[in-house]
Scaffold this motif. Structure first.
Motif, mmCIF file in Angstrom:
data_model
loop_
_atom_site.group_PDB
_atom_site.id
_atom_site.type_symbol
_atom_site.label_atom_id
_atom_site.label_comp_id
_atom_site.label_asym_id
_atom_site.label_seq_id
_atom_site.Cartn_x
_atom_site.Cartn_y
_atom_site.Cartn_z
ATOM 1 N N UNK A 30 -17.387 15.258 -9.761
ATOM 2 C CA UNK A 30 -18.054 15.426 -8.482
ATOM 3 C C UNK A 30 -17.090 14.997 -7.375
ATOM 4 N N UNK A 31 -16.991 15.797 -6.340
ATOM 5 C CA UNK A 31 -16.103 15.509 -5.217
ATOM 6 C C UNK A 31 -16.911 14.863 -4.097
ATOM 7 N N UNK A 32 -16.359 13.796 -3.531
ATOM 8 C CA UNK A 32 -16.925 13.157 -2.345
ATOM 9 C C UNK A 32 -15.818 13.043 -1.318
ATOM 10 N N UNK A 33 -16.183 12.619 -0.127
ATOM 11 C CA UNK A 33 -15.233 12.527 0.974
ATOM 12 C C UNK A 33 -15.209 11.110 1.514
ATOM 13 N N UNK A 34 -14.026 10.675 1.942
ATOM 14 C CA UNK A 34 -13.894 9.369 2.571
ATOM 15 C C UNK A 34 -12.988 9.500 3.789
ATOM 16 N N UNK A 35 -12.987 8.458 4.621
ATOM 17 C CA UNK A 35 -12.229 8.457 5.868
ATOM 18 C C UNK A 35 -11.230 7.304 5.833
ATOM 19 N N UNK A 36 -10.015 7.603 6.238
ATOM 20 C CA UNK A 36 -9.003 6.551 6.343
ATOM 21 C C UNK A 36 -8.155 6.790 7.579
ATOM 22 N N UNK A 37 -7.309 5.811 7.871
ATOM 23 C CA UNK A 37 -6.319 5.958 8.937
ATOM 24 C C UNK A 37 -5.156 5.035 8.603
ATOM 25 N N UNK A 38 -3.969 5.378 9.089
ATOM 26 C CA UNK A 38 -2.819 4.513 8.830
ATOM 27 C C UNK A 38 -3.007 3.141 9.491
ATOM 28 N N UNK A 39 -2.663 2.086 8.778
ATOM 29 C CA UNK A 39 -2.764 0.734 9.313
ATOM 30 C C UNK A 39 -1.843 0.611 10.520
ATOM 31 N N UNK A 40 -2.387 0.129 11.632
ATOM 32 C CA UNK A 40 -1.661 -0.013 12.899
ATOM 33 C C UNK A 40 -1.049 1.301 13.371
ATOM 34 N N UNK A 41 -1.583 2.433 12.891
ATOM 35 C CA UNK A 41 -1.087 3.733 13.316
ATOM 36 C C UNK A 41 0.261 4.118 12.731
ATOM 37 N N UNK A 42 0.730 3.361 11.728
ATOM 38 C CA UNK A 42 2.040 3.625 11.122
ATOM 39 C C UNK A 42 1.832 4.031 9.670
ATOM 40 N N UNK A 43 2.193 5.262 9.344
ATOM 41 C CA UNK A 43 1.914 5.784 7.999
ATOM 42 C C UNK A 43 2.649 5.035 6.891
ATOM 43 N N UNK A 44 3.757 4.393 7.184
ATOM 44 C CA UNK A 44 4.487 3.629 6.166
ATOM 45 C C UNK A 44 3.710 2.403 5.684
ATOM 46 N N UNK A 45 2.726 1.960 6.483
ATOM 47 C CA UNK A 45 1.943 0.775 6.129
ATOM 48 C C UNK A 45 0.822 1.070 5.140
ATOM 49 N N UNK A 46 0.604 2.324 4.789
ATOM 50 C CA UNK A 46 -0.539 2.677 3.941
ATOM 51 C C UNK A 46 -1.767 2.930 4.795
ATOM 52 N N UNK A 47 -2.889 3.158 4.149
ATOM 53 C CA UNK A 47 -4.125 3.491 4.857
ATOM 54 C C UNK A 47 -5.165 2.400 4.722
ATOM 55 N N UNK A 48 -6.008 2.292 5.743
ATOM 56 C CA UNK A 48 -7.204 1.463 5.672
ATOM 57 C C UNK A 48 -8.398 2.404 5.660
ATOM 58 N N UNK A 49 -9.440 2.033 4.916
ATOM 59 C CA UNK A 49 -10.573 2.917 4.676
ATOM 60 C C UNK A 49 -11.839 2.381 5.310
ATOM 61 N N UNK A 50 -12.731 3.297 5.662
ATOM 62 C CA UNK A 50 -14.059 2.941 6.118
ATOM 63 C C UNK A 50 -14.798 2.357 4.920
ATOM 64 N N UNK A 51 -15.381 1.158 5.089
ATOM 65 C CA UNK A 51 -16.046 0.464 3.983
ATOM 66 C C UNK A 51 -17.549 0.411 4.198
ATOM 67 N N UNK A 52 -18.275 0.255 3.086
ATOM 68 C CA UNK A 52 -19.724 0.081 3.169
ATOM 69 C C UNK A 52 -20.054 -1.413 3.195
ATOM 70 N N UNK A 53 -21.321 -1.760 3.128
ATOM 71 C CA UNK A 53 -21.744 -3.158 3.217
ATOM 72 C C UNK A 53 -21.307 -3.996 2.015
#
Length: 62
Positions: free
Chosen positions: A1-24
């Motif tokens: 089953x495919x689901x979707x998640x949202x992320x963005x580069x940490x501090x806007x720098x792709x070399x730092x990896x991504x941070x993800x939207x988390x649940x409770x």
């Protein structure tokens, strides 16, 4: 089953990896459809264009 998640580069720098939207439980927040994800982010007064510019939408297998 495919689901979707949202992320963005940490501090806007792709070399730092991504941070993800988390649940409770501090797990990655997943959405069943792109529309569900878009509806959730629109609660924060973001247009679809702003979302696409600010975040990375990823498909994940669960």
């Amino acid at each position: 089953m495919v689901k979707y998640c949202v992320s963005r580069p940490i501090n806007g720098i792709s070399l730092n990896g991504n941070e993800y939207l988390l649940d409770s439980k501090l797990m990655i927040r997943t959405f069943d459809t792109i529309d569900e994800l878009r509806d959730y982010l629109s609660l924060f007064n973001m247009s679809y264009e702003e979302m696409m510019d600010s975040f990375i939408i990823e498909e994940i297998e669960v």
